[in-house]
Design a protein around this motif. Sequence first.
Motif, mmCIF file in Angstrom:
data_model
loop_
_atom_site.group_PDB
_atom_site.id
_atom_site.type_symbol
_atom_site.label_atom_id
_atom_site.label_comp_id
_atom_site.label_asym_id
_atom_site.label_seq_id
_atom_site.Cartn_x
_atom_site.Cartn_y
_atom_site.Cartn_z
ATOM 1 N N TYR A 125 31.276 -20.659 -31.478
ATOM 2 C CA TYR A 125 32.518 -21.399 -31.228
ATOM 3 C C TYR A 125 32.597 -21.647 -29.732
ATOM 4 N N TYR A 126 32.732 -22.929 -29.348
ATOM 5 C CA TYR A 126 32.719 -23.308 -27.943
ATOM 6 C C TYR A 126 34.133 -23.765 -27.548
ATOM 7 N N VAL A 127 34.789 -22.943 -26.700
ATOM 8 C CA VAL A 127 36.132 -23.290 -26.198
ATOM 9 C C VAL A 127 36.004 -23.711 -24.752
ATOM 10 N N LEU A 128 36.581 -24.838 -24.421
ATOM 11 C CA LEU A 128 36.451 -25.335 -23.055
ATOM 12 C C LEU A 128 37.777 -25.874 -22.539
ATOM 13 N N GLU A 129 38.134 -25.438 -21.329
ATOM 14 C CA GLU A 129 39.265 -26.032 -20.635
ATOM 15 C C GLU A 129 38.704 -26.943 -19.549
ATOM 16 N N MET A 130 39.393 -28.052 -19.302
ATOM 17 C CA MET A 130 38.927 -28.983 -18.271
ATOM 18 C C MET A 130 38.800 -28.236 -16.957
ATOM 19 N N PHE A 131 37.643 -28.369 -16.297
ATOM 20 C CA PHE A 131 37.453 -27.593 -15.074
ATOM 21 C C PHE A 131 38.266 -28.181 -13.926
ATOM 22 N N PRO A 132 38.704 -27.300 -13.002
ATOM 23 C CA PRO A 132 39.618 -27.760 -11.959
ATOM 24 C C PRO A 132 38.896 -28.352 -10.755
ATOM 25 N N TYR A 133 39.634 -29.150 -10.008
ATOM 26 C CA TYR A 133 39.196 -29.544 -8.680
ATOM 27 C C TYR A 133 39.532 -28.385 -7.748
ATOM 28 N N PRO A 134 38.590 -27.945 -6.926
ATOM 29 C CA PRO A 134 38.872 -26.763 -6.090
ATOM 30 C C PRO A 134 39.730 -27.086 -4.876
ATOM 31 N N SER A 135 40.991 -27.314 -5.131
ATOM 32 C CA SER A 135 41.909 -27.690 -4.053
ATOM 33 C C SER A 135 42.264 -26.483 -3.188
ATOM 34 N N GLY A 136 42.045 -25.281 -3.712
ATOM 35 C CA GLY A 136 42.306 -24.083 -2.905
ATOM 36 C C GLY A 136 43.229 -23.095 -3.590
ATOM 37 N N LYS A 137 44.147 -23.604 -4.391
ATOM 38 C CA LYS A 137 45.095 -22.707 -5.055
ATOM 39 C C LYS A 137 45.296 -23.142 -6.489
ATOM 40 N N ILE A 138 45.392 -22.170 -7.388
ATOM 41 C CA ILE A 138 45.736 -22.556 -8.748
ATOM 42 C C ILE A 138 47.247 -22.765 -8.836
ATOM 43 N N HIS A 139 47.648 -23.655 -9.743
ATOM 44 C CA HIS A 139 49.076 -23.890 -9.950
ATOM 45 C C HIS A 139 49.419 -23.535 -11.395
ATOM 46 N N MET A 140 50.701 -23.650 -11.718
ATOM 47 C CA MET A 140 51.165 -23.213 -13.038
ATOM 48 C C MET A 140 50.519 -24.009 -14.171
ATOM 49 N N GLY A 141 50.213 -25.282 -13.889
ATOM 50 C CA GLY A 141 49.518 -26.087 -14.898
ATOM 51 C C GLY A 141 48.181 -25.458 -15.274
ATOM 52 N N HIS A 142 47.462 -24.944 -14.245
ATOM 53 C CA HIS A 142 46.203 -24.242 -14.517
ATOM 54 C C HIS A 142 46.468 -22.995 -15.363
ATOM 55 N N VAL A 143 47.457 -22.213 -14.935
ATOM 56 C CA VAL A 143 47.751 -20.964 -15.650
ATOM 57 C C VAL A 143 47.993 -21.273 -17.122
ATOM 58 N N ARG A 144 48.739 -22.340 -17.360
ATOM 59 C CA ARG A 144 49.054 -22.689 -18.735
ATOM 60 C C ARG A 144 47.789 -23.118 -19.485
ATOM 61 N N ASN A 145 47.044 -24.050 -18.896
ATOM 62 C CA ASN A 145 45.835 -24.567 -19.519
ATOM 63 C C ASN A 145 44.862 -23.436 -19.872
ATOM 64 N N TYR A 146 44.641 -22.550 -18.908
ATOM 65 C CA TYR A 146 43.610 -21.529 -19.123
ATOM 66 C C TYR A 146 44.104 -20.387 -20.007
ATOM 67 N N PRO A 153 51.777 -19.233 -8.937
ATOM 68 C CA PRO A 153 51.279 -18.199 -9.845
ATOM 69 C C PRO A 153 51.068 -16.866 -9.120
ATOM 70 N N GLU A 154 50.593 -16.953 -7.890
ATOM 71 C CA GLU A 154 50.325 -15.712 -7.144
ATOM 72 C C GLU A 154 51.577 -14.842 -7.048
ATOM 73 N N GLU A 155 52.698 -15.522 -6.756
ATOM 74 C CA GLU A 155 53.959 -14.807 -6.596
ATOM 75 C C GLU A 155 54.377 -14.138 -7.915
ATOM 76 N N ILE A 156 54.220 -14.871 -9.008
ATOM 77 C CA ILE A 156 54.602 -14.320 -10.312
ATOM 78 C C ILE A 156 53.696 -13.139 -10.671
ATOM 79 N N ILE A 157 52.417 -13.287 -10.393
ATOM 80 C CA ILE A 157 51.477 -12.201 -10.693
ATOM 81 C C ILE A 157 51.814 -10.975 -9.841
ATOM 82 N N GLN A 158 52.128 -11.254 -8.600
ATOM 83 C CA GLN A 158 52.503 -10.186 -7.675
ATOM 84 C C GLN A 158 53.737 -9.407 -8.184
ATOM 85 N N ASN A 159 54.740 -10.162 -8.641
ATOM 86 C CA ASN A 159 56.006 -9.519 -8.997
ATOM 87 C C ASN A 159 56.085 -8.991 -10.424
ATOM 88 N N TYR A 160 55.335 -9.631 -11.321
ATOM 89 C CA TYR A 160 55.464 -9.249 -12.727
ATOM 90 C C TYR A 160 54.130 -8.925 -13.399
#
Length: 824
Positions: free
Chosen positions: A32-53, A590-597
């Motif tokens: 079974y092959y699961v794939l999420e669209m790979f990101p552009y390495p802009s430097g920081k992940i955002h909530m859209g990434h967190v959701r997608n992945y 996302p970093e802040e949320i991960i940090q706090n929760y």
Amino acid sequence: MAYNFSKIEKKWEQKWEQDDSFATYETDKQKYYVLEMFPYPSGKIHMGHVRNYSIGDVVARFKKMRGFNVLHPMGWDAFGLPAENAAIKHGIHPNKWTLENIDDMRNQLKRLGLSYDWNREVATCSEDYYKWTQWFFLKLYEKGLAYKKKSSVNWCPSCETVLANEQVVNGACERCDTPVGKKELDQWYFKITDYADRLLDDIEKLKGWPEKVKIMQKNWIGKSKGAEIDFEIKDFDKKLRVFTTRPDTIYGATYMVLAPEHPYVLDLVKETEYEEEIINFRKEMERTSEIDRTSANAEKVGLFTGRYAINPLTKKEIPIYIANYVLIDYGTGAIMAVPAHDERDFEFAKKYDLPVIPVIKPENEEIDLENIKKPYTDNGVMINSDKFNGLNNEEAKSKIVKYLEEEKIGKESINYKLRDWLISRQRYWGTPIPIIYCDECGIVPVPEEDLPVLLPKDVEFTGKGKSPLDTNEEFVNTTCPKCGKKAKRETDTMDTFVDSSWYFFRYTDSNNDNMPFDKNKANYWMKVDQYIGGVEHAILHLLYSRFFVKVLHDVGLSPVDEPFENLLTQGMVLKDGAKMSKSKGNVVSPEEIIQNYGADTARLFVLFAAPPERDLEWSDQGVEGCYRFLNRVYRLVEDLTFIYDDNSEIKVDSLDKSDKELRYVLHSTIKKVTEDIEERFNFNTAISSIMELVNEIYKYKDNEELNSVKKAVLSEAIDNLLILLSPFSPHITEELWHITGKDSSVHDESWPEYDKNATVKDEITVVVQVNGKVRDRIVVDSGISKEDMEKEALASEKVKNYIDGKDIKKVIVVPKKLVNIVAK
Ligand code: ANZ
Ligand code: ZN
């Protein structure tokens, strides 16, 4: 102990990394092959990434527990403009900028506990990747699917540089604000139009794709059936060919329109009073984008050329115009205008006072032929059309085409909106196009054994003038592979959509030095069973990938001719009703949320707050709620440590009512969560039923004396709770799994099957009569006593209607069958 998410999450991430827990190999298990669209390495992940992945990770973990051999890879769409902008702005080399960003983002992704096989990571900017992108270019070139043609680019006359569309802001250069012009350049194209019909027809095969995405692809390909018809021009020796989807309306063609860029235009007006104005109009149109020209609410503007064409069927002279709403690169770049039956023509005709002649009318309805208020675009009966009058217009369509063909003035024709794929970019940070120009031999492809054509590292970024590749002598000057004489390299790089059109193949064999991928491995893993990403890629990325796979299939490299079996397009992450974005200043990091929760809470929240395809509204309370829930789970499991060493089996016969109740909830939850994930991706409702399960377990443990039967029932509930929750929140469940005394990983468990018997309540139906007449049927526990039967019967709402205000004389109870109430 309190729930120390930070410690727990780091501990398990380290352990998983050490154990290489997510490494994948080909096996004889079903894949079974699961794939999420790979990101552009802009430097920081955002909530859209967190959701997608997070969505992808639940699918991957779930399928693995269901017994599949799961491929779940991650990588980087690493070429592109932002890296070059950073180079110009901050003087940092695009390569360095990109690789540093990748390192940062990889760490951020690892902090989410995603089950990627990092051994398979790819970055499209690495030599061992773009070598193969170049190799595919050569394959396309060999097949005649890569070719060069002139086309125009955005050009800033002050920076003397080519601009990408996104660098043009309101028609001006992003950097210096000079109005942007056009420049003709020779550029490389992929001939995707050769595949238009297959790309269209095979949409039928995409059973697991959202309907809206399929419609977008269909519209983009835009197949239209119609006819090409030649019109004579008065006092001009060439005929004017038009494309129309409505040959049935030809008797209503009252004027013609050419695209301003049409090659006849200058000749038609040469040395006439119309010439100057027309030339100016053409220049103005050059500066207007296609979208601005053709949008439905753009005003129609045009000019008369002073010339007339002859309608081949009415033989009438009709004026020739040029106008903004006719485009040069669709059909023939010229139209016959039928204002009575086309919205755009109607608007234009009203404005320039041109005749409107209806040639189709609705069936069984009279219309005012002299005073048409709006164009009639439906089917109907032919009028004003000579020998075709009275026919249904669909019938007339084929008869008219047949007639035109006999008279040699027209023929059937098909048109597509789809254009060939312009892949040339006048940029540095992309895959170099592997082509050499030789004065003697012409265009010479770089021989395979000379790949990769390396991007030179030592380059200068000014943002002005030619691209850094163009000015790099060492790169540009080479020798011809054919004749050995001095030659020059192509300096354009490829559109980054080329890189992302085949990355899903590379994951199947990402460390192969000899081939882009091993055919057997691709054979085993492809297609991607579940692709997940944003709907903004519904057209280009998905269409280009489909095209690539078909080409690779045709040259014998790909076992499949479609890349993605199922597609899920996740919604956006909103805050205060708007998309999270830097410009709106409403970004939650996302970093802040991960940090706090913690990551488990972050994951749980994005999965719980909305079904994947819908937009998700950010809510701080929602995050808090998920965090409290995980704390509750943690306490529950930790409080019960004394039960886990008891290994007694559950004996169904010895269960009492409350044991059965808990098992009923547990097994119904297993059933629901399984179906919610498997059939509908309804992670939100799956999570909410897990939350209810936790409530039930709490009730049970608080109210019962925990003898060994009850310990076994509780253990069963808790083990299964942790397994069910593990795809959503992998760290805490792993920790708690160990707290319950197990050495194994919860993530190696099989997904539980629900016990069917436990989900059937032990119940019977009892008939309730009032004075001998049946008034209700009630469902009760099969072990119910005579007294309780009487109580339940008297409590029935339906029964109350018949006994209210009356005296109950007698209640007769037949155990497990019937209650008869005698009332007067
Ligand atoms: C006469 C006519 C009568 C038309 C009528 C439509 C309705 P699609 O379906 O998008 O393919 N057309 C053709 N070439 C064009 C161009 N280069 N720029 C702008 N418009 C163009 O549309 C095909 C129709 O769009 C053609 O059929 C033509 O107008 C117009 F009652 O011809 B028709
Ligand atoms: Zn040569």
